[in-house]
Structures are given as structure tokens and as C-alpha cells.
Design a protein around this motif. Sequence first.
Motif, PDB file in Angstrom:
ATOM      1  N   GLU A 133       0.805  -1.216   0.000  1.00  0.00           N
ATOM      2  CA  GLU A 133       0.000   0.000   0.000  1.00  0.00           C
ATOM      3  C   GLU A 133       0.844   1.275   0.000  1.00  0.00           C
ATOM      4  OE1 GLU A 133      -0.351  -2.565   1.979  1.00  0.00           O
ATOM      5  OE2 GLU A 133      -2.293  -3.411   1.399  1.00  0.00           O
ATOM      6  N   GLN A 134       2.135   1.137   0.286  1.00  0.00           N
ATOM      7  CA  GLN A 134       3.018   2.302   0.318  1.00  0.00           C
ATOM      8  C   GLN A 134       3.738   2.530  -1.006  1.00  0.00           C
ATOM      9  OE1 GLN A 134       4.906   0.567   4.096  1.00  0.00           O
ATOM     10  NE2 GLN A 134       5.172   2.761   4.398  1.00  0.00           N
ATOM     11  N   VAL A 135       3.514   1.653  -1.965  1.00  0.00           N
ATOM     12  CA  VAL A 135       4.288   1.708  -3.209  1.00  0.00           C
ATOM     13  C   VAL A 135       3.427   2.182  -4.381  1.00  0.00           C
ATOM     14  CG1 VAL A 135       5.729   0.414  -4.820  1.00  0.00           C
ATOM     15  CG2 VAL A 135       5.714  -0.195  -2.387  1.00  0.00           C
ATOM     16  N   ARG A 136       3.903   3.247  -5.039  1.00  0.00           N
ATOM     17  CA  ARG A 136       3.273   3.724  -6.277  1.00  0.00           C
ATOM     18  C   ARG A 136       3.989   3.073  -7.463  1.00  0.00           C
ATOM     19  NH1 ARG A 136       3.707  10.046  -5.578  1.00  0.00           N
ATOM     20  NH2 ARG A 136       5.670   9.400  -4.596  1.00  0.00           N
ATOM     21  N   VAL A 137       3.202   2.627  -8.429  1.00  0.00           N
ATOM     22  CA  VAL A 137       3.758   1.889  -9.557  1.00  0.00           C
ATOM     23  C   VAL A 137       3.239   2.429 -10.886  1.00  0.00           C
ATOM     24  CG1 VAL A 137       4.120  -0.399 -10.576  1.00  0.00           C
ATOM     25  CG2 VAL A 137       3.765  -0.194  -8.112  1.00  0.00           C
ATOM     26  N   GLN A 138       4.146   2.573 -11.829  1.00  0.00           N
ATOM     27  CA  GLN A 138       3.795   2.881 -13.222  1.00  0.00           C
ATOM     28  C   GLN A 138       4.028   1.599 -14.013  1.00  0.00           C
ATOM     29  OE1 GLN A 138       6.628   4.948 -15.843  1.00  0.00           O
ATOM     30  NE2 GLN A 138       5.028   6.485 -16.214  1.00  0.00           N
ATOM     31  N   VAL A 139       2.997   1.131 -14.714  1.00  0.00           N
ATOM     32  CA  VAL A 139       3.083  -0.126 -15.436  1.00  0.00           C
ATOM     33  C   VAL A 139       3.147   0.135 -16.935  1.00  0.00           C
ATOM     34  CG1 VAL A 139       2.016  -2.378 -15.850  1.00  0.00           C
ATOM     35  CG2 VAL A 139       1.743  -1.267 -13.623  1.00  0.00           C
ATOM     36  N   LEU A 140       4.226  -0.347 -17.574  1.00  0.00           N
ATOM     37  CA  LEU A 140       4.419  -0.149 -19.011  1.00  0.00           C
ATOM     38  C   LEU A 140       4.472  -1.489 -19.728  1.00  0.00           C
ATOM     39  CD1 LEU A 140       7.161   2.653 -19.013  1.00  0.00           C
ATOM     40  CD2 LEU A 140       4.663   2.907 -19.141  1.00  0.00           C
ATOM     41  N   ASN A 141       3.788  -1.558 -20.859  1.00  0.00           N
ATOM     42  CA  ASN A 141       3.722  -2.769 -21.653  1.00  0.00           C
ATOM     43  C   ASN A 141       4.759  -2.729 -22.764  1.00  0.00           C
ATOM     44  OD1 ASN A 141       2.989  -5.013 -23.133  1.00  0.00           O
ATOM     45  ND2 ASN A 141       1.106  -4.096 -23.957  1.00  0.00           N
TER      46      ASN A 141
ATOM     47  N   THR B  41      11.563  -8.579 -18.536  1.00  0.00           N
ATOM     48  CA  THR B  41      10.791  -7.765 -17.593  1.00  0.00           C
ATOM     49  C   THR B  41      11.744  -7.107 -16.605  1.00  0.00           C
ATOM     50  OG1 THR B  41       8.859  -9.198 -17.775  1.00  0.00           O
ATOM     51  CG2 THR B  41       9.040  -7.851 -15.774  1.00  0.00           C
ATOM     52  N   SER B  42      11.512  -5.842 -16.311  1.00  0.00           N
ATOM     53  CA  SER B  42      12.394  -5.135 -15.377  1.00  0.00           C
ATOM     54  C   SER B  42      11.600  -4.263 -14.415  1.00  0.00           C
ATOM     55  CB  SER B  42      13.411  -4.275 -16.144  1.00  0.00           C
ATOM     56  OG  SER B  42      12.754  -3.324 -16.965  1.00  0.00           O
ATOM     57  N   ILE B  43      12.187  -4.056 -13.260  1.00  0.00           N
ATOM     58  CA  ILE B  43      11.629  -3.179 -12.223  1.00  0.00           C
ATOM     59  C   ILE B  43      12.628  -2.045 -12.046  1.00  0.00           C
ATOM     60  CG2 ILE B  43      10.910  -3.032  -9.807  1.00  0.00           C
ATOM     61  CD1 ILE B  43      10.479  -6.146 -10.041  1.00  0.00           C
ATOM     62  N   ARG B  44      12.178  -0.798 -12.245  1.00  0.00           N
ATOM     63  CA  ARG B  44      13.112   0.331 -12.320  1.00  0.00           C
ATOM     64  C   ARG B  44      12.735   1.463 -11.370  1.00  0.00           C
ATOM     65  NH1 ARG B  44      16.314   0.264 -16.843  1.00  0.00           N
ATOM     66  NH2 ARG B  44      16.041  -1.593 -18.171  1.00  0.00           N
ATOM     67  N   TYR B  45      13.769   2.210 -10.985  1.00  0.00           N
ATOM     68  CA  TYR B  45      13.564   3.404 -10.164  1.00  0.00           C
ATOM     69  C   TYR B  45      14.486   4.506 -10.693  1.00  0.00           C
ATOM     70  CZ  TYR B  45      17.772   1.527  -7.905  1.00  0.00           C
ATOM     71  OH  TYR B  45      19.025   1.037  -7.665  1.00  0.00           O
ATOM     72  N   ALA B  46      14.127   5.750 -10.419  1.00  0.00           N
ATOM     73  CA  ALA B  46      14.874   6.893 -10.940  1.00  0.00           C
ATOM     74  C   ALA B  46      16.219   7.043 -10.231  1.00  0.00           C
ATOM     75  CB  ALA B  46      14.056   8.170 -10.773  1.00  0.00           C
ATOM     76  N   LYS B  47      17.179   7.647 -10.927  1.00  0.00           N
ATOM     77  CA  LYS B  47      18.504   7.871 -10.345  1.00  0.00           C
ATOM     78  C   LYS B  47      18.409   8.697  -9.075  1.00  0.00           C
ATOM     79  CE  LYS B  47      20.979   7.610 -14.766  1.00  0.00           C
ATOM     80  NZ  LYS B  47      21.838   8.342 -15.735  1.00  0.00           N
ATOM     81  N   LYS B  48      17.484   9.667  -9.051  1.00  0.00           N
ATOM     82  CA  LYS B  48      17.345  10.517  -7.865  1.00  0.00           C
ATOM     83  C   LYS B  48      16.811   9.749  -6.654  1.00  0.00           C
ATOM     84  CE  LYS B  48      12.673  12.145  -9.042  1.00  0.00           C
ATOM     85  NZ  LYS B  48      12.004  11.557  -7.881  1.00  0.00           N
ATOM     86  N   ASP B  49      16.267   8.547  -6.900  1.00  0.00           N
ATOM     87  CA  ASP B  49      15.710   7.729  -5.811  1.00  0.00           C
ATOM     88  C   ASP B  49      16.633   6.566  -5.435  1.00  0.00           C
ATOM     89  OD1 ASP B  49      13.288   9.208  -5.670  1.00  0.00           O
ATOM     90  OD2 ASP B  49      12.533   8.132  -7.425  1.00  0.00           O
ATOM     91  N   ALA B  50      17.939   6.766  -5.660  1.00  0.00           N
ATOM     92  CA  ALA B  50      18.900   5.688  -5.413  1.00  0.00           C
ATOM     93  C   ALA B  50      18.891   5.212  -3.964  1.00  0.00           C
ATOM     94  CB  ALA B  50      20.307   6.146  -5.801  1.00  0.00           C
ATOM     95  N   GLU B  51      18.487   6.057  -3.028  1.00  0.00           N
ATOM     96  CA  GLU B  51      18.501   5.678  -1.614  1.00  0.00           C
ATOM     97  C   GLU B  51      17.356   4.745  -1.266  1.00  0.00           C
ATOM     98  OE1 GLU B  51      18.418   7.699   2.865  1.00  0.00           O
ATOM     99  OE2 GLU B  51      18.546   8.965   1.080  1.00  0.00           O
TER     100      GLU B  51
ATOM    101  N   GLY C 260      17.438   3.655 -13.190  1.00  0.00           N
ATOM    102  CA  GLY C 260      17.234   4.232 -14.509  1.00  0.00           C
ATOM    103  C   GLY C 260      15.901   3.811 -15.113  1.00  0.00           C
ATOM    104  N   LYS C 261      15.030   4.780 -15.363  1.00  0.00           N
ATOM    105  CA  LYS C 261      13.733   4.475 -15.950  1.00  0.00           C
ATOM    106  C   LYS C 261      13.797   4.574 -17.475  1.00  0.00           C
ATOM    107  CE  LYS C 261      10.731   5.868 -12.108  1.00  0.00           C
ATOM    108  NZ  LYS C 261       9.581   6.710 -11.709  1.00  0.00           N
ATOM    109  N   VAL C 262      12.857   3.895 -18.139  1.00  0.00           N
ATOM    110  CA  VAL C 262      12.767   3.992 -19.593  1.00  0.00           C
ATOM    111  C   VAL C 262      11.730   5.057 -19.947  1.00  0.00           C
ATOM    112  CG1 VAL C 262      13.365   1.561 -19.887  1.00  0.00           C
ATOM    113  CG2 VAL C 262      10.956   2.225 -19.789  1.00  0.00           C
TER     114      VAL C 262
ATOM    115  N   LEU D 157       7.390  -0.564 -13.609  1.00  0.00           N
ATOM    116  CA  LEU D 157       7.394  -1.981 -13.971  1.00  0.00           C
ATOM    117  C   LEU D 157       7.254  -2.088 -15.487  1.00  0.00           C
ATOM    118  CD1 LEU D 157       7.238  -5.042 -13.408  1.00  0.00           C
ATOM    119  CD2 LEU D 157       4.770  -4.769 -13.063  1.00  0.00           C
ATOM    120  N   VAL D 158       8.283  -2.586 -16.143  1.00  0.00           N
ATOM    121  CA  VAL D 158       8.275  -2.741 -17.593  1.00  0.00           C
ATOM    122  C   VAL D 158       8.042  -4.225 -17.908  1.00  0.00           C
ATOM    123  CG1 VAL D 158       9.541  -2.402 -19.743  1.00  0.00           C
ATOM    124  CG2 VAL D 158       9.875  -0.817 -17.827  1.00  0.00           C
ATOM    125  N   ILE D 159       6.910  -4.512 -18.545  1.00  0.00           N
ATOM    126  CA  ILE D 159       6.523  -5.889 -18.825  1.00  0.00           C
ATOM    127  C   ILE D 159       7.190  -6.352 -20.109  1.00  0.00           C
ATOM    128  CG2 ILE D 159       4.595  -7.466 -19.166  1.00  0.00           C
ATOM    129  CD1 ILE D 159       2.805  -5.253 -17.936  1.00  0.00           C
ATOM    130  N   GLY D 160       8.149  -7.288 -19.987  1.00  0.00           N
ATOM    131  CA  GLY D 160       8.856  -7.802 -21.148  1.00  0.00           C
ATOM    132  C   GLY D 160       8.252  -9.081 -21.685  1.00  0.00           C
TER     133      GLY D 160
END
Length: 505
Positions: free
Chosen positions: A368-376, A410-420, A443-445, A473-476
Amino acid sequence: MGGYRDIDVQDSRTAPAIERGHRSSRHRPPSGRLTPLGWVSVVVTVVLVVVSLSGYGYYRSLDSLIKRKPIDAGEDRPRETGALNVLLIGSDSREGDNKKYGALSQGLGERTDTIMLLHISPNRDKATMISFPRDSMVLIPACDLPNGTVKPAGLGQINSAFNDGGESCTIKTLEALTDIHINHFVKVDFTGFKGIIDAIGGIEICLPKAVNDPKAKFVLGPGKHVVKGEQALGYVRTRYALGDGSDLSRIQRQQVFLTKVLEKVTDGGLLTDPAKLDAFLRAGAGAVTVDTGLSLSRQLEIANSVSGLTAKELKGITVPTEPYPADKNRVQFSEPAASEFFTRVRDDVEVTVAASPGTPTVKKVKNEQVRVQVLNATGEAGKATTVADELAAQGFVVTHVGNAAPASTTSIRYAKKDAENGPTYGETVAARLSKDKRTPVVGKVKPLTTDTYKGKPADKPAGPQLTGPVIQLVIGADWPGVRVLSTIPDSLKDKVVDTTTNPCL
């Protein structure tokens, strides 16, 4: 826990060959540790429990009591997922000490009224006991017979696989029906069952009425009783004298009995009483026949992996069935409920990856604490929305769905600014994907298209309290699927048997 020698119906029609693609296997490595664990003892349930023992020599003395038999389930088998699946068979052999249950049946082989599959999740934190009604009409694949001939594939009662082709044929049949890889089998007969129950001092049962069943050798008044030996065997065998007289009713009663056995083994003081513990373990070891793959090292590995499992984690469930149209005394698997259930069992894949040395412990983040962008990135229309719905149903806050350039992985990605914090939030998403664990990457796509997600649940919008990173979340093309939350679907919840089930059945 065998049963009466009812006549088994075998349809003369030949069923289509059961086809399955080639599957690769992935074996879990043995732990190799000989810490004070426990012998994987088999009560009737063959529920695996850990017991504190004194050393390797004692293990070997127990191991020498166990009968072993090789199995051949063929080469084309379901893939392994890391789960532990053990076939449990109750044999009604009338040989040796069992001849008093039917001397005229000596020399006629074995039959079974009890076919169960013990499924323990990959993380070894949940156990599901799946019962297959003996009256189920199913497709049985071609099997080798003891006389050297081959019985062709065909339609038959499920327990005829064991009656005709033994453990190997039963495993081939269940794997064909469920697409679940079976790791081991354990078989126990009448005499062995009684010895196990006697060794733990009996089990308390509850009868809603007086019972007089000469066939099961079970005569007892209403109310609560502690049963041992012959009475315990009679209780789990009786069919027509209790419940609605069906095999399904008897299965439920057996499942309740098994939860009581495990409860007594783990919580009844047995583990702290050396004399009783030794008697129980020796009774269990001498009562069973197992596959040759269940070696001493494998037993220790399993014992180590299930050390935290207790009776509360054991759930009993019967495969969904419906009346068999051609014979009112038989049943068939109810579809699509049965297939959906088997899929849940297969997809119950939870892989725990050990942290590298020196890796700091991170606080677990809830869905419930996680926001997700889903890309096909598969090119399959509507894939992003389908996956987004599945994640949202498990509590994730999906912000957007869209499309990305084609990707094979398939990959799970986060932005460089969110490295922590990105890796921590990404791990929460990774934990909900089936098969091998994915490691979040930095690194996001760039999306090709995006839209605001408008699916469910609408009552959980991203609010001020959600300050963590948005995970992509990039669905491969290798998309593994979203792991289900529970092996048992909501439609079957009312049929679950566990330690809270009323024993007065």
C-alpha cells in the motif's frame, strides 16, 4: 488410511494422449548442515515437522528402518518452482500384519482410498494438504505395469492409477492433471498408521452420534473420545456411518484428524519427552515406504527448511468436484474451479534471496506504500491494464499505465534521484512476481504512451502519505505473471479444514 475394496470402474474408451511441452527442472541445493534438526517424520499426514534430536548417529538409526522404492514418472515432467510437493498414499494392503483386514484379499496387490498432495510453499511458511477424491473420473496416462506390460492412456477412477501401476503411475497421473511437480512420495499402511497414533498417545475425536460400522471395525458412542490403534483406524476409514456417506465427507473428517495429529506432535509436549519422541519417530520410520530420492541428506534439508512450520499453517482442501454424468456414484473435477486452483498452487512461488555480506538491513515496505507505473513492452494489447489490475488488487497504488519500446526482459526500475529508497520499494514489487526473483535496477525507460490508471481500487488514491519513489514496472516478453496472494481461492474458503474446524463431523 486405505479403505474398502470397492469395485473400480475403468472406462474402455481410450482417452487422447496427454500432451505437455518439455520443461526444465531447477533443483534446490541441499543445505549440508547437520545442526540439531529433526527427522522428517510421517504421521498419517506425513506433515513434515522438525524435532530436536541428538546427532547424526541417531538419524542413521532411524533411516535404516525406512523402506524405499524407486519411482519413474517419465522425462517430460512439470518444472520445479522451489515448492515442496509430497504425495501421500494410504495403502490398504492385506499382506503381513494387515491380513486381518481381509485375508481373502491377500496376493491381490494394493489399493488406496487416500490420495493427498502436501504442498509446502517455497518459503516454507505455508502448507496445503490437497485431497483427491478416490471416486474422481480422470484421464490416466499410459503407465508401466508390474508385469512388464504397458497400460494405455484412458479414462478411469483416479485411484486405479495406484491400483494398476503403483506410486509411479499415480505421480504421472497427478502431474498430468495438475502440472505440479511432485518431489517425493510417502506411503503408509493400516498397521503403520496404528503404530504412529499409539506412539503419540492417541488423538481426541468428536462424534455427533453413535457409530456402529462393522466394515471399518468402528463402534463408539457419541461425544468426545481419545482413540488409538484400531479405533483410530476405524474412525478414518468409516464412510457410510458418519456424515452424508460420501467419500468427500470422509475426506473432510480425515483432514480434521490430520490437523489434530500435527497439533499434538508440535504442541502436545512430545518434542520435550525423549522417550515418547523416540517411540514416535521409530514408529513413523518403520511405518512408511518412501521414494529412493528421499535420502538422509534430503530429509535433513527438508527438516531444516520447515523448522518454523506448525499445525496452524496447515490448511486442508479437497479438489473441487461435481457429479460424474455417466455414474452418480462417481465425481469429476469441476471446471474451471479445479484448473484455477491448480494454477494458484503452481504460482505460489516465493523466493527469498539471502542478502550479500555487509548489506544493511532495510525496513520492509508494504504494498500500500508503493506507487507503480506499469508499461507494456510486449506489444500485446491491454497487457499493462491487466497487470495493473492484478497489482492494484494486492494493494499497490498504480499511478499510470502505458506502452514502452519492445523488451525481451521484464524489469523493475527506479529513478537515479531515488537511489537511496528506490531499491527497497522496488523489492516490494519484485516480491509479487512469480518465478525467479527480479532485482530492481536504476534508470527508468521513456514511455511511448501513458494514461492515468483508472482501474481498481478507486478508494486508494495516491495521497500525501505516499512520499516514496514511483516504481516503474516494464513488462517484457518473458513476463512471469503476478504471484497470487493465496493458494486457496475465495470460492473455496468455506471448504478449508484447519485447526479451527469443528471436529464433530
